[in-house]
Motif scaffolding. Structure first.
Motif, PDB file in Angstrom:
ATOM      1  N   LEU A  49      70.578 -22.910 129.226  1.00 45.73           N
ATOM      2  CA  LEU A  49      69.747 -22.218 130.032  1.00 45.73           C
ATOM      3  C   LEU A  49      69.481 -20.841 129.143  1.00 45.73           C
ATOM      4  N   THR A  61      66.584 -21.873 127.018  1.00 45.91           N
ATOM      5  CA  THR A  61      65.456 -22.347 127.937  1.00 45.91           C
ATOM      6  C   THR A  61      64.877 -21.014 128.107  1.00 45.91           C
ATOM      7  N   ARG A  98      61.097 -19.966 127.201  1.00 45.96           N
ATOM      8  CA  ARG A  98      60.039 -19.305 127.949  1.00 45.96           C
ATOM      9  C   ARG A  98      59.293 -18.141 127.428  1.00 45.96           C
ATOM     10  N   LEU A 124      58.835 -24.172 131.343  1.00 44.88           N
ATOM     11  CA  LEU A 124      59.963 -25.082 131.569  1.00 44.88           C
ATOM     12  C   LEU A 124      60.283 -25.088 133.058  1.00 44.88           C
ATOM     13  N   VAL A 148      68.670 -30.412 132.612  1.00 46.08           N
ATOM     14  CA  VAL A 148      68.592 -28.965 131.548  1.00 46.08           C
ATOM     15  C   VAL A 148      68.419 -29.427 130.271  1.00 46.08           C
ATOM     16  N   SER A 184      65.346 -31.519 129.229  1.00 50.17           N
ATOM     17  CA  SER A 184      63.995 -30.754 129.454  1.00 50.17           C
ATOM     18  C   SER A 184      63.867 -29.761 128.332  1.00 50.17           C
ATOM     19  N   LEU A 185      65.050 -29.364 127.826  1.00 48.60           N
ATOM     20  CA  LEU A 185      65.235 -28.454 126.691  1.00 48.60           C
ATOM     21  C   LEU A 185      64.621 -29.045 125.559  1.00 48.60           C
ATOM     22  N   TRP A 205      61.636 -28.231 123.174  1.00 47.78           N
ATOM     23  CA  TRP A 205      61.622 -27.797 121.710  1.00 47.78           C
ATOM     24  C   TRP A 205      61.083 -28.875 120.614  1.00 47.78           C
TER      25      TRP A 205
END
Length: 225
Positions: free
Chosen positions: A51, A54, A58, A64, A105, A108-109, A113
């Motif tokens: 996070l 993340t 952002r 995201l 997470v 998605s990251l 990336w």
């Protein structure tokens, strides 16, 4: 010793044994709970690290999805009730929920990336690097190598994101300040990249490479056989 005193002694010993068994069971249960708690915290640490990265992405304008990290914690708190120590199954359930969050997470990251670093690398006017003096060019090549290495990281850390953004910004600024190489130099470099023999290089070609100080990038090797 009378039969009554023997009976009383036996009852006392039995009660003490019961207390010891209960105490041992409670201690063993506490150890199991502590182990589960450490496992849960390890998963939470991974989620919070992802996070953190993340959040840094952002800040770079990457969109995201939001993540709810409290699902497992809420379930754990409800199962504890007034007792304070949730049962083992509650820890197992909470860990499963948080592990699901961790997988989402990190996936998605990782995807964000890869897309973001690919787009940032494409912004760099790398063809202008030949315009730099040799020492400066080696510095920029080191930067480019660092960016390439970071872009290959599967799931980046907060530090990876910050470092990539900083290195990219510096390299892009330097390259944007340069002029495009002369068309004849670009043509010659393209030809050399496709491999050629010394016989196909004219004196003017060699002079052109030296004029733009890129001759040190060209390696001449005798062909065997």
């Amino acid at each position: 010793m009378t039969p009554k005193s023997v009976l009383d002694k036996a009852r006392a010993l039995s009660a003490q044994a019961d207390r010891l068994r209960v105490g041992a069971a409670a201690e063993e249960n506490a150890k199991r709970i502590l182990t589960r708690l450490e496992e849960l915290n390890a998963v939470l640490d991974e989620v919070e690290a992802a996070l953190g990265a993340t959040d840094r992405l952002r800040e770079q304008g990457v969109d995201l999805p939001a993540v709810r990290l409290d699902l497992g914690r809420e379930a754990l708190a409800r199962s504890a009730g007034d007792v304070g120590l949730p049962p083992i199954r509650a820890f197992t359930s909470a860990k499963e929920k948080i592990e699901a969050v961790r997988r989402d997470v990190r996936l998605s990251l990782s995807q964000a990336w890869s897309q973001w670093t690919t787009a940032r690398m494409a912004e760099l006017a790398l063809h202008r690097m030949v315009m730099l003096p040799p020492v400066e060019r080696r510095t920029e090549e080191t930067r480019l190598s660092k960016l390439s290495k970071l872009s290959k990281v599967d799931v980046p850390s907060r530090t990876d994101v910050v470092e990539f953004a900083a290195v990219h910004a510096g390299l892009k600024e330097d390259l944007d300040a340069l002029k495009d190489p002369a068309p004849e130099l670009q043509t010659l470099l393209t030809r050399l990249a496709q491999r050629t023999t010394l016989a196909h290089l004219s004196d003017d070609d060699v002079a052109l490479l030296r004029r733009y100080e890129v001759a040190d990038q060209i390696e001449v090797q005798r062909r065997s056989g």
